[in-house]
Design a protein around this motif. Structure first.
Motif, PDB file in Angstrom:
ATOM      1  N   PRO A  89      49.002  34.403  38.160  1.00  0.00           N
ATOM      2  CA  PRO A  89      47.942  34.313  37.092  1.00  0.00           C
ATOM      3  C   PRO A  89      46.617  35.274  37.650  1.00  0.00           C
ATOM      4  O   PRO A  89      46.204  36.181  37.068  1.00  0.00           O
ATOM      5  CB  PRO A  89      47.410  32.883  36.890  1.00  0.00           C
ATOM      6  CG  PRO A  89      48.392  31.879  37.192  1.00  0.00           C
ATOM      7  CD  PRO A  89      49.155  32.627  38.158  1.00  0.00           C
ATOM      8  N   ASP A  90      46.473  35.025  39.196  1.00  0.00           N
ATOM      9  CA  ASP A  90      45.383  35.784  39.551  1.00  0.00           C
ATOM     10  C   ASP A  90      46.135  37.136  39.917  1.00  0.00           C
ATOM     11  O   ASP A  90      45.001  37.725  39.579  1.00  0.00           O
ATOM     12  CB  ASP A  90      45.263  35.098  40.996  1.00  0.00           C
ATOM     13  CG  ASP A  90      44.243  33.805  41.072  1.00  0.00           C
ATOM     14  OD1 ASP A  90      43.608  33.540  40.346  1.00  0.00           O
ATOM     15  OD2 ASP A  90      44.519  32.932  42.021  1.00  0.00           O
ATOM     16  N   ASN A 141      41.474  47.740  33.221  1.00  0.00           N
ATOM     17  CA  ASN A 141      40.167  47.845  32.141  1.00  0.00           C
ATOM     18  C   ASN A 141      39.337  48.637  32.824  1.00  0.00           C
ATOM     19  O   ASN A 141      38.634  49.716  32.275  1.00  0.00           O
ATOM     20  CB  ASN A 141      39.506  46.404  32.218  1.00  0.00           C
ATOM     21  CG  ASN A 141      40.100  45.529  30.849  1.00  0.00           C
ATOM     22  OD1 ASN A 141      40.650  46.214  30.100  1.00  0.00           O
ATOM     23  ND2 ASN A 141      39.905  44.462  30.806  1.00  0.00           N
ATOM     24  N   LYS A 169      38.503  43.388  23.765  1.00  0.00           N
ATOM     25  CA  LYS A 169      37.615  42.517  24.915  1.00  0.00           C
ATOM     26  C   LYS A 169      36.656  43.565  25.246  1.00  0.00           C
ATOM     27  O   LYS A 169      35.376  43.070  25.504  1.00  0.00           O
ATOM     28  CB  LYS A 169      38.550  42.280  26.092  1.00  0.00           C
ATOM     29  CG  LYS A 169      38.450  41.161  26.547  1.00  0.00           C
ATOM     30  CD  LYS A 169      39.416  40.480  27.631  1.00  0.00           C
ATOM     31  CE  LYS A 169      39.256  39.948  28.768  1.00  0.00           C
ATOM     32  NZ  LYS A 169      40.398  39.589  29.773  1.00  0.00           N
ATOM     33  N   LEU A 200      47.678  38.719  37.735  1.00  0.00           N
ATOM     34  CA  LEU A 200      47.864  39.447  36.501  1.00  0.00           C
ATOM     35  C   LEU A 200      46.393  39.799  36.287  1.00  0.00           C
ATOM     36  O   LEU A 200      45.971  40.850  35.598  1.00  0.00           O
ATOM     37  CB  LEU A 200      48.309  38.697  35.417  1.00  0.00           C
ATOM     38  CG  LEU A 200      49.938  38.356  35.337  1.00  0.00           C
ATOM     39  CD1 LEU A 200      50.504  37.371  34.544  1.00  0.00           C
ATOM     40  CD2 LEU A 200      50.621  39.638  35.519  1.00  0.00           C
ATOM     41  N   ARG A 201      45.542  38.737  36.520  1.00  0.00           N
ATOM     42  CA  ARG A 201      43.965  38.939  36.226  1.00  0.00           C
ATOM     43  C   ARG A 201      43.499  40.210  37.151  1.00  0.00           C
ATOM     44  O   ARG A 201      42.709  41.151  36.408  1.00  0.00           O
ATOM     45  CB  ARG A 201      43.323  37.748  36.545  1.00  0.00           C
ATOM     46  CG  ARG A 201      42.239  37.355  35.504  1.00  0.00           C
ATOM     47  CD  ARG A 201      41.809  35.808  35.763  1.00  0.00           C
ATOM     48  NE  ARG A 201      42.551  34.992  35.649  1.00  0.00           N
ATOM     49  CZ  ARG A 201      42.396  33.940  36.485  1.00  0.00           C
ATOM     50  NH1 ARG A 201      41.903  33.695  37.363  1.00  0.00           N
ATOM     51  NH2 ARG A 201      43.454  32.885  36.245  1.00  0.00           N
ATOM     52  N   ILE A 202      43.916  40.286  37.948  1.00  0.00           N
ATOM     53  CA  ILE A 202      43.547  41.237  39.082  1.00  0.00           C
ATOM     54  C   ILE A 202      44.114  42.750  38.457  1.00  0.00           C
ATOM     55  O   ILE A 202      43.426  43.753  38.296  1.00  0.00           O
ATOM     56  CB  ILE A 202      43.813  41.278  40.569  1.00  0.00           C
ATOM     57  CG1 ILE A 202      43.045  40.057  41.251  1.00  0.00           C
ATOM     58  CG2 ILE A 202      43.639  42.577  41.469  1.00  0.00           C
ATOM     59  CD1 ILE A 202      43.874  39.672  42.483  1.00  0.00           C
ATOM     60  N   ASP A 238      44.797  43.444  35.503  1.00  0.00           N
ATOM     61  CA  ASP A 238      44.203  43.496  34.228  1.00  0.00           C
ATOM     62  C   ASP A 238      42.783  44.257  34.399  1.00  0.00           C
ATOM     63  O   ASP A 238      42.356  45.121  33.574  1.00  0.00           O
ATOM     64  CB  ASP A 238      43.939  42.173  33.177  1.00  0.00           C
ATOM     65  CG  ASP A 238      45.180  42.171  32.488  1.00  0.00           C
ATOM     66  OD1 ASP A 238      45.362  41.107  31.715  1.00  0.00           O
ATOM     67  OD2 ASP A 238      46.065  42.914  32.408  1.00  0.00           O
ATOM     68  N   LYS A 239      41.979  43.628  35.354  1.00  0.00           N
ATOM     69  CA  LYS A 239      40.760  44.117  35.926  1.00  0.00           C
ATOM     70  C   LYS A 239      40.842  45.505  36.205  1.00  0.00           C
ATOM     71  O   LYS A 239      39.867  46.404  35.641  1.00  0.00           O
ATOM     72  CB  LYS A 239      40.176  43.276  36.965  1.00  0.00           C
ATOM     73  CG  LYS A 239      38.964  42.030  36.330  1.00  0.00           C
ATOM     74  CD  LYS A 239      38.474  41.508  37.391  1.00  0.00           C
ATOM     75  CE  LYS A 239      37.722  40.364  36.761  1.00  0.00           C
ATOM     76  NZ  LYS A 239      37.474  39.136  38.066  1.00  0.00           N
ATOM     77  N   GLN A 279      43.042  44.199  24.677  1.00  0.00           N
ATOM     78  CA  GLN A 279      42.306  44.502  25.893  1.00  0.00           C
ATOM     79  C   GLN A 279      40.995  45.311  25.204  1.00  0.00           C
ATOM     80  O   GLN A 279      40.020  45.239  25.506  1.00  0.00           O
ATOM     81  CB  GLN A 279      42.876  45.744  26.742  1.00  0.00           C
ATOM     82  CG  GLN A 279      43.794  44.918  27.900  1.00  0.00           C
ATOM     83  CD  GLN A 279      44.636  45.621  28.516  1.00  0.00           C
ATOM     84  OE1 GLN A 279      45.155  46.657  28.128  1.00  0.00           O
ATOM     85  NE2 GLN A 279      44.723  45.149  29.698  1.00  0.00           N
TER      86      GLN A 279
END
Ligand SMILES: [Zn+2]
Length: 207
Positions: free
Chosen positions: A15-16, A26, A44, A18-20, A22-23, A41
């Motif tokens: 999850p981390d 973005n 968001k 994936l979050r990174i 996405d960040k 996205q």
């Protein structure tokens, strides 16, 4: 050969990761092109942008629009980048937070007001900050007036639910009043050049 012992650990950090990812995506998309974003996205992203439009500002924007006025947001070429600029009315509207802009705070004594309680911790810092903001507001409005623009300041406290509609009505009233004043004030009669020349010529001929 798969190391099965390492798999749970990998899932823990997935999850981390994936979050990174996405960040980063973005962040990059913001600088390249919004169209590369998935709808989710983009939503968001738009939400983040919308959050910049503080609530009091949105109330005024909606209320003024609903009353038939058209405006431009944060006009970059005008001093202070007014929240709303109405060209037809040559009027800027500033929507001020009571604390940051020191509503009802006397510029000389800088004591707290009903609207703006200056914190006692770091008191001097806050006094200086709010004083600076007040001076800046005044200076910007002076510059705008010099350029022939009118200014309307709307205070956050005037937009509380009970007062809201009345405040918006009074903005509309003021705008119409400004328009009438600017367009109906009798200008001193200035004869055009031809008009000035003709009688003079006639007089000269006669004499
Ligand atoms: Zn106030």
């Amino acid at each position: 050969m798969v190391n099965y012992q390492k798999i749970p650990a990998f899932f823990k950090i997935l999850p981390d990761l994936l979050r990174i990812r996405d960040k980063i995506r973005n962040f990059a998309a913001n600088f390249i092109n919004m169209d590369h974003l998935t709808p989710q996205q983009r939503h968001k992203n738009m939400a983040a942008i919308h959050n910049k439009n503080t609530k009091p500002e949105m109330i005024v924007r909606r209320g003024v629009w609903k009353r038939g006025f058209r405006y431009r947001l944060n006009h970059k070429r005008l001093p202070g980048h007014p929240d709303l600029a109405l060209r037809k009315y040559r009027t800027c509207i500033f929507i001020n937070g009571c604390f940051w802009h020191g509503h009802l705070v006397d510029s000389s004594t800088m004591g707290s007001s009903a609207c703006c309680k200056i914190p006692s911790t770091n008191h001097e810092f806050w006094v200086a900050k709010i004083r600076r903001n007040k001076e800046r507001d005044k200076e910007e409005q002076r510059k705008l007036a010099e350029m022939g623009w009118h200014c309307i300041t709307v205070w956050e406290c005037e937009l509380k639910p009970k007062q809201r509609e009345q405040t918006l009505d009074s903005i509309a009233f003021t705008l119409n009043h400004i328009y009438l004043q600017d367009h109906s004030s009798p200008k001193p009669y200035e004869p055009m050049e031809e008009e000035m020349g003709m009688p003079m010529a006639a007089e000269n001929n006669d004499g």
